[in-house]
Scaffold this motif. Structure first.
Motif, PDB file in Angstrom:
ATOM      1  N   HIS A  38       0.834  -1.200   0.000  1.00 50.28           N
ATOM      2  CA  HIS A  38       0.000   0.000   0.000  1.00 50.28           C
ATOM      3  C   HIS A  38       0.874   1.258   0.000  1.00 50.28           C
ATOM      4  CE1 HIS A  38      -3.771   2.101   0.760  1.00 50.28           C
ATOM      5  NE2 HIS A  38      -3.098   2.859   1.599  1.00 50.28           N
ATOM      6  N   ASN A  39       1.902   1.260   0.839  1.00 49.12           N
ATOM      7  CA  ASN A  39       2.808   2.408   0.881  1.00 49.12           C
ATOM      8  C   ASN A  39       3.550   2.565  -0.432  1.00 49.12           C
ATOM      9  OD1 ASN A  39       2.049   3.050   3.452  1.00 49.12           O
ATOM     10  ND2 ASN A  39       3.915   2.310   4.421  1.00 49.12           N
ATOM     11  N   GLU A  40       3.931   1.464  -1.053  1.00 47.20           N
ATOM     12  CA  GLU A  40       4.606   1.540  -2.350  1.00 47.20           C
ATOM     13  C   GLU A  40       3.688   2.164  -3.396  1.00 47.20           C
ATOM     14  OE1 GLU A  40       5.928  -2.483  -2.921  1.00 47.20           O
ATOM     15  OE2 GLU A  40       7.738  -2.151  -1.716  1.00 47.20           O
ATOM     16  N   HIS A  41       2.409   1.828  -3.318  1.00 44.64           N
ATOM     17  CA  HIS A  41       1.441   2.412  -4.238  1.00 44.64           C
ATOM     18  C   HIS A  41       1.353   3.929  -4.031  1.00 44.64           C
ATOM     19  CE1 HIS A  41      -2.117   2.783  -6.737  1.00 44.64           C
ATOM     20  NE2 HIS A  41      -2.703   3.425  -5.747  1.00 44.64           N
ATOM     21  N   HIS A  42       1.324   4.353  -2.772  1.00 43.36           N
ATOM     22  CA  HIS A  42       1.286   5.790  -2.491  1.00 43.36           C
ATOM     23  C   HIS A  42       2.548   6.479  -3.001  1.00 43.36           C
ATOM     24  CE1 HIS A  42      -2.462   6.324  -0.412  1.00 43.36           C
ATOM     25  NE2 HIS A  42      -2.189   5.352   0.435  1.00 43.36           N
ATOM     26  N   ALA A  43       3.692   5.849  -2.860  1.00 44.26           N
ATOM     27  CA  ALA A  43       4.946   6.426  -3.363  1.00 44.26           C
ATOM     28  C   ALA A  43       4.872   6.618  -4.878  1.00 44.26           C
ATOM     29  CB  ALA A  43       6.132   5.551  -2.969  1.00 44.26           C
ATOM     30  N   GLU A  44       4.293   5.640  -5.578  1.00 40.63           N
ATOM     31  CA  GLU A  44       4.131   5.759  -7.030  1.00 40.63           C
ATOM     32  C   GLU A  44       3.224   6.935  -7.383  1.00 40.63           C
ATOM     33  OE1 GLU A  44       2.626   1.964  -8.276  1.00 40.63           O
ATOM     34  OE2 GLU A  44       4.484   0.932  -7.709  1.00 40.63           O
ATOM     35  N   GLU A  45       2.135   7.083  -6.634  1.00 34.25           N
ATOM     36  CA  GLU A  45       1.220   8.204  -6.875  1.00 34.25           C
ATOM     37  C   GLU A  45       1.916   9.541  -6.646  1.00 34.25           C
ATOM     38  OE1 GLU A  45      -3.188   6.566  -5.770  1.00 34.25           O
ATOM     39  OE2 GLU A  45      -1.865   7.021  -4.090  1.00 34.25           O
ATOM     40  N   ASN A  71      11.501   9.452   1.609  1.00 33.82           N
ATOM     41  CA  ASN A  71      11.148   9.045   2.972  1.00 33.82           C
ATOM     42  C   ASN A  71      10.254   7.811   2.964  1.00 33.82           C
ATOM     43  OD1 ASN A  71      12.617  11.169   4.058  1.00 33.82           O
ATOM     44  ND2 ASN A  71      10.850  12.509   4.219  1.00 33.82           N
ATOM     45  N   PHE A  72       9.295   7.767   2.040  1.00 33.69           N
ATOM     46  CA  PHE A  72       8.432   6.589   1.901  1.00 33.69           C
ATOM     47  C   PHE A  72       9.288   5.358   1.631  1.00 33.69           C
ATOM     48  CE2 PHE A  72       4.608   9.065   1.655  1.00 33.69           C
ATOM     49  CZ  PHE A  72       3.557   8.190   1.789  1.00 33.69           C
ATOM     50  N   LEU A  79      10.074  -1.410   6.911  1.00 33.60           N
ATOM     51  CA  LEU A  79       8.900  -2.269   7.012  1.00 33.60           C
ATOM     52  C   LEU A  79       9.155  -3.630   6.370  1.00 33.60           C
ATOM     53  CD1 LEU A  79       5.971   0.215   6.280  1.00 33.60           C
ATOM     54  CD2 LEU A  79       6.574  -0.845   8.478  1.00 33.60           C
ATOM     55  N   ARG A  80       9.860  -3.634   5.246  1.00 41.54           N
ATOM     56  CA  ARG A  80      10.203  -4.907   4.597  1.00 41.54           C
ATOM     57  C   ARG A  80      11.106  -5.751   5.485  1.00 41.54           C
ATOM     58  NH1 ARG A  80       8.721  -6.271  -0.127  1.00 41.54           N
ATOM     59  NH2 ARG A  80       7.864  -4.820  -1.629  1.00 41.54           N
ATOM     60  N   ALA A  81      12.040  -5.102   6.183  1.00 46.10           N
ATOM     61  CA  ALA A  81      12.911  -5.822   7.110  1.00 46.10           C
ATOM     62  C   ALA A  81      12.083  -6.421   8.250  1.00 46.10           C
ATOM     63  CB  ALA A  81      13.995  -4.902   7.660  1.00 46.10           C
ATOM     64  N   ALA A  82      11.143  -5.647   8.763  1.00 43.78           N
ATOM     65  CA  ALA A  82      10.260  -6.163   9.810  1.00 43.78           C
ATOM     66  C   ALA A  82       9.422  -7.322   9.294  1.00 43.78           C
ATOM     67  CB  ALA A  82       9.351  -5.036  10.336  1.00 43.78           C
ATOM     68  N   PHE A  83       8.937  -7.186   8.056  1.00 43.95           N
ATOM     69  CA  PHE A  83       8.149  -8.230   7.416  1.00 43.95           C
ATOM     70  C   PHE A  83       8.953  -9.516   7.280  1.00 43.95           C
ATOM     71  CE2 PHE A  83       6.404 -10.092   3.384  1.00 43.95           C
ATOM     72  CZ  PHE A  83       5.134 -10.375   3.847  1.00 43.95           C
ATOM     73  N   ALA A  84      10.218  -9.392   6.868  1.00 41.29           N
ATOM     74  CA  ALA A  84      11.085 -10.556   6.722  1.00 41.29           C
ATOM     75  C   ALA A  84      11.318 -11.232   8.078  1.00 41.29           C
ATOM     76  CB  ALA A  84      12.417 -10.162   6.094  1.00 41.29           C
ATOM     77  N   LEU A  85      11.522 -10.429   9.111  1.00 44.37           N
ATOM     78  CA  LEU A  85      11.713 -10.992  10.453  1.00 44.37           C
ATOM     79  C   LEU A  85      10.449 -11.695  10.930  1.00 44.37           C
ATOM     80  CD1 LEU A  85      13.591  -8.035  12.176  1.00 44.37           C
ATOM     81  CD2 LEU A  85      14.523 -10.313  11.681  1.00 44.37           C
ATOM     82  N   LEU A  86       9.315 -11.096  10.649  1.00 43.12           N
ATOM     83  CA  LEU A  86       8.041 -11.663  11.089  1.00 43.12           C
ATOM     84  C   LEU A  86       7.747 -12.985  10.379  1.00 43.12           C
ATOM     85  CD1 LEU A  86       5.611 -11.097  12.926  1.00 43.12           C
ATOM     86  CD2 LEU A  86       4.591  -9.814  11.039  1.00 43.12           C
TER      87      LEU A  86
END
Length: 88
Positions: A38-45, A71-72, A79-86
């Motif tokens: 979702h954040n990646e989509h906002h960055a594209e916009e 910043n995004f 967030l991706r690092a947290a996702f990988a850890l999770l």
């Protein structure tokens, strides 16, 4: 959740009323994965908006928007690092 700006809802339809109190690891993985995308989509916009500002010769506005995109991207790396850890 956004603060009610109409501009956001005019471009795409989705809601931000997500249950962030996920009760299971699987739900947390799914939610965090969704939020990264979702954040990646906002960055594209925002990148598209910066390009529009450049075409309108609003260079300082474009630069500020481009800075926010950086910043995004930095936030999404974390967030991706947290996702990988999770997931691990």
């Amino acid at each position: 959740m956004h603060d009610g700006h109409d501009v956001h809802s005019a471009h795409h339809h989705h809601h931000h009323d997500l249950d962030v109190s996920s009760s299971t690891k699987e739900e947390a993985v799914a939610l965090l994965g969704y939020m990264v995308a979702h954040n990646e989509h906002h960055a594209e916009e925002l990148t598209e908006l910066a390009e529009t500002m450049r075409k309108l010769e609003m260079f300082q506005v474009a630069e500020e928007i481009e800075g926010s995109v950086e910043n995004f991207k930095e936030g999404n790396l974390k967030l991706r690092a947290a996702f990988a850890l999770l997931k691990g």
